[in-house]
Motif scaffolding. Structure first.
Motif, PDB file in Angstrom:
ATOM      1  N   GLY A 270       5.306   5.014  -2.477  1.00  0.00           N
ATOM      2  CA  GLY A 270       4.123   3.721  -2.503  1.00  0.00           C
ATOM      3  C   GLY A 270       2.868   4.089  -1.998  1.00  0.00           C
ATOM      4  O   GLY A 270       1.948   3.276  -2.132  1.00  0.00           O
TER       5      GLY A 270
ATOM      6  N   LYS B  66      -8.087  -8.001   1.335  1.00  0.00           N
ATOM      7  CA  LYS B  66      -7.251  -7.581   0.472  1.00  0.00           C
ATOM      8  C   LYS B  66      -6.554  -6.961  -1.208  1.00  0.00           C
ATOM      9  O   LYS B  66      -6.890  -8.770  -1.385  1.00  0.00           O
ATOM     10  CB  LYS B  66      -6.456  -7.490   1.209  1.00  0.00           C
ATOM     11  CG  LYS B  66      -4.710  -7.967   0.469  1.00  0.00           C
ATOM     12  CD  LYS B  66      -3.512  -6.192   0.311  1.00  0.00           C
ATOM     13  CE  LYS B  66      -3.084  -5.696  -0.172  1.00  0.00           C
ATOM     14  NZ  LYS B  66      -1.489  -6.577  -0.801  1.00  0.00           N
TER      15      LYS B  66
ATOM     16  N   ARG C  37       6.590   0.530  -6.107  1.00  0.00           N
ATOM     17  CA  ARG C  37       7.048  -0.259  -4.984  1.00  0.00           C
ATOM     18  C   ARG C  37       8.411   0.544  -4.455  1.00  0.00           C
ATOM     19  O   ARG C  37       8.884   0.252  -4.672  1.00  0.00           O
ATOM     20  CB  ARG C  37       7.275  -1.504  -5.688  1.00  0.00           C
ATOM     21  CG  ARG C  37       6.297  -2.492  -4.495  1.00  0.00           C
ATOM     22  CD  ARG C  37       6.970  -4.053  -5.270  1.00  0.00           C
ATOM     23  NE  ARG C  37       5.716  -4.707  -5.886  1.00  0.00           N
ATOM     24  CZ  ARG C  37       4.192  -5.379  -5.908  1.00  0.00           C
ATOM     25  NH1 ARG C  37       4.444  -5.016  -4.638  1.00  0.00           N
ATOM     26  NH2 ARG C  37       3.508  -5.797  -6.465  1.00  0.00           N
ATOM     27  N   GLY C  38       8.160   0.810  -3.540  1.00  0.00           N
ATOM     28  CA  GLY C  38       8.774   1.159  -2.582  1.00  0.00           C
ATOM     29  C   GLY C  38      10.420   0.800  -2.897  1.00  0.00           C
ATOM     30  O   GLY C  38      11.194   1.140  -2.921  1.00  0.00           O
TER      31      GLY C  38
ATOM     32  N   ASP D 183       8.687   4.262  -0.381  1.00  0.00           N
ATOM     33  CA  ASP D 183       8.267   3.686   0.026  1.00  0.00           C
ATOM     34  C   ASP D 183       6.823   4.990   0.618  1.00  0.00           C
ATOM     35  O   ASP D 183       5.082   4.615   0.161  1.00  0.00           O
ATOM     36  CB  ASP D 183       7.985   3.769   2.100  1.00  0.00           C
ATOM     37  CG  ASP D 183       9.140   2.265   2.193  1.00  0.00           C
ATOM     38  OD1 ASP D 183       9.134   1.348   0.458  1.00  0.00           O
ATOM     39  OD2 ASP D 183       9.149   1.677   2.753  1.00  0.00           O
TER      40      ASP D 183
HETATM   41  N1  UDP Z   1       3.894   1.444   1.509  1.00  0.00           N
HETATM   42  C1  UDP Z   1       4.634   1.755   3.208  1.00  0.00           C
HETATM   43  N2  UDP Z   1       3.817   1.513   3.733  1.00  0.00           N
HETATM   44  C2  UDP Z   1       2.724   1.043   4.415  1.00  0.00           C
HETATM   45  C3  UDP Z   1       2.192   0.107   3.201  1.00  0.00           C
HETATM   46  C4  UDP Z   1       2.885   0.523   1.708  1.00  0.00           C
HETATM   47  O1  UDP Z   1       5.792   2.155   2.674  1.00  0.00           O
HETATM   48  O2  UDP Z   1       2.246   0.222   5.664  1.00  0.00           O
HETATM   49  C5  UDP Z   1       4.320   1.131   0.327  1.00  0.00           C
HETATM   50  C6  UDP Z   1       5.324   0.244  -0.167  1.00  0.00           C
HETATM   51  O3  UDP Z   1       6.518   1.402  -0.942  1.00  0.00           O
HETATM   52  C7  UDP Z   1       4.829  -0.462  -1.133  1.00  0.00           C
HETATM   53  C8  UDP Z   1       4.045   0.129  -1.312  1.00  0.00           C
HETATM   54  O4  UDP Z   1       3.512   1.390  -0.322  1.00  0.00           O
HETATM   55  O5  UDP Z   1       6.177  -1.118  -1.691  1.00  0.00           O
HETATM   56  C9  UDP Z   1       2.635  -0.378  -2.581  1.00  0.00           C
HETATM   57  O6  UDP Z   1       2.331  -1.952  -0.902  1.00  0.00           O
HETATM   58  P1  UDP Z   1       2.350  -3.208  -1.881  1.00  0.00           P
HETATM   59  O7  UDP Z   1       3.750  -3.179  -2.275  1.00  0.00           O
HETATM   60  O8  UDP Z   1       2.124  -4.056  -0.153  1.00  0.00           O
HETATM   61  O9  UDP Z   1       0.929  -2.795  -1.951  1.00  0.00           O
HETATM   62  P2  UDP Z   1       1.104  -4.408  -3.123  1.00  0.00           P
HETATM   63  O10 UDP Z   1       2.141  -5.511  -3.383  1.00  0.00           O
HETATM   64  O11 UDP Z   1      -0.483  -5.228  -2.696  1.00  0.00           O
HETATM   65  O12 UDP Z   1       0.487  -3.959  -4.898  1.00  0.00           O
END
Ligand code: UDP
Length: 424
Positions: free
Chosen positions: A77, A12, A59-60, A74
């Motif tokens: 995102g 991840k 970021r959502g 989201d």
């Molecule tokens: N997201 C979502 N559903 C999921 C995975 C991701 O809605 O199953 C959206 C959510 O808005 C999230 C964005 O995608 O804020 C980016 O993912 P994440 O914040 O997990 O990324 P990281 O913090 O790992 O960079």
């Protein structure tokens, strides 16, 4: 050289791990470094699936605090994770790593849709699979995606690559006295937050007993170290001996699965589409399994009917069958190919039974070797004082139980195949 500790891992990467100092966008040097790390692990025959976040782009939650509809934010995102996934795919392919991107939201022009069994096949073929688009649902995170996909593909561990080198009780970038954890229980994540992953992801890992290793991605070589079982970062929810048992069981299970698969492609008297699994026909220049270009049916117990989707393929399929070691002459009417499975001669049956027994014996030997490897690990832990004498005994018993179970399994599979071959 030491063997990797894990056979199948989910890596991840947060979106921020791909960005440079300012935490935004994609830094190509970093991307390349990560690609090289993944390659190093992939080269050691470890199956690698990757989940990338999207936080470096969008970021959502950030969107919704500014008044945007949360679900829409989201979805944006999730699309951001696709951008990162494609960038990572490009970087990996540049290093000669075979990859597939699968998206949870269909966009076939860009990537394959997520299909669990297909993802597993890719991994088994040594391809790195990148899971993009999160879970496909708003209100989730890519941490949850990693936990979900890890459970689905039965990964041995989740490797959480972060910008910090481990889990601390407070942010070490702000508090120099922050205390570092080397081991944690799932409950610690759930009760204390700790910023490793959100609670949905943590409880999924706990329920499915998927260990998590949290480590820094900025120190090169850490992905390999984690896979080789070196102590780095913070390990969550791992019990070393349970790990040994779990891995031994999964390897034993795979040994039996391989045997079953091997048997299905052996021609007994009965017709089964599996007979054609190893037969590849020339599909406009690409050797392709017949079941990917035709419908195969079994109208009678000794008859296979192949209906190619493209009529032009009829001669190619016939040629491939003749060239194969099936020893059956196909008959076609220009549209459909019929394969009558001849009854086996007594002599041929005996030969086949011998092969069945030989393969079964090889399987048993493989299982016993796995028992020896596992026993050695328990004895080693006992010597080092990592487990008590009683615990060691219990683990050795458990390993023997697994051995008995899977050897019995092999006996049953072999017996069934032998019966099938001798059936007139
Ligand atoms: N997201 C979502 N559903 C999921 C995975 C991701 O809605 O199953 C959206 C959510 O808005 C999230 C964005 O995608 O804020 C980016 O993912 P994440 O914040 O997990 O990324 P990281 O913090 O790992 O960079």
């Amino acid at each position: 050289m030491k063997n990797p500790q894990y056979k199948r891992v989910v890596l991840k990467l947060s979106g921020e791990a791909l960005s440079g100092e300012n935490g935004y966008g994609i830094d190509h040097n970093i991307l390349r470094t990560i690609a090289l790390e993944v390659k190093e692990v992939n080269d050691r025959n470890v199956e690698v699936a990757i989940v990338v976040g999207g936080g470096n782009i969008w970021r959502g939650v950030a969107g919704s605090t500014k008044g945007m509809d949360r679900a829409t934010a989201d979805y944006m995102g999730m699309l951001a994770t696709v951008i990162n996934s494609l960038a990572l795919q490009d970087a990996l392919e540049k290093e000669g790593v075979d990859t597939r991107v699968q998206t949870a939201i269909e966009m076939r022009e860009v990537a394959e849709p997520y299909i669990r069994r297909r993802a597993i096949r890719h991994l088994e073929k040594g391809r790195v699979v990148i899971f993009a688009g999160g879970t496909g649902n708003p209100f989730f995170s890519t941490d949850t995606t990693a936990a979900l996909r890890a459970a689905e593909i039965e990964a041995d561990v989740i490797l959480m690559a972060k910008n910090v080198d481990a889990v601390y009780d407070s942010d070490p970038r702000i508090n120099p006295a922050a205390q570092k954890f080397t081991e944690l229980k799932y409950m610690d994540l759930l009760k204390n937050g700790l910023g490793v992953m959100d609670s949905t992801a943590a409880s999924l890992c706990m329920d499915n007993q998927i260990p998590i290793i949290v480590f820094g991605i900025r120190d090169t070589g850490n992905v390999l170290k984690a896979v080789m079982g070196e102590k780095i970062g913070t390990v969550v929810g791992r019990n070393q001996m349970n790990d040994v048992l779990k891995q031994t069981e999964s390897k034993m299970k795979r040994t039996v699965d391989l045997l079953v698969k091997d048997y299905t492609t052996m021609r007994a008297g009965r017709a089964t589409p599996a007979l054609l699994e190893k037969v590849f026909a020339d599909y406009y220049g690409t050797p392709t399994p017949i079941n990917q270009m035709a419908t195969i049916s079994v109208p009678e117990s000794r008859l296979l009917v192949i209906q190619p989707w493209d009529r032009n393929m009829v001669p190619q399929i016939e040629k491939a069958i003749l060239k194969s070691d099936l020893g059956i002459t196909p008959v076609s009417d220009g549209n459909v190919i019929r394969l009558a499975i001849p009854t086996l001669t007594e002599e041929k049956r005996k030969d086949l039974v011998k092969v069945v027994n030989k393969k079964a014996e090889e399987g048993r030997i493989a299982i016993r070797n796995l028992r020896r490897e596992a026993n050695d690990q328990v004895k080693d832990a006992d010597k080092k004082g990592d487990v008590s004498e009683d615990e060691a005994k219990r683990y050795l018993n458990d390993i023997q139980d697994l051995t008995d179970k899977y050897i019995k399994n092999i006996d049953q599979v072999a017996e069934a195949k032998e019966k099938e071959i001798l059936e007139i």
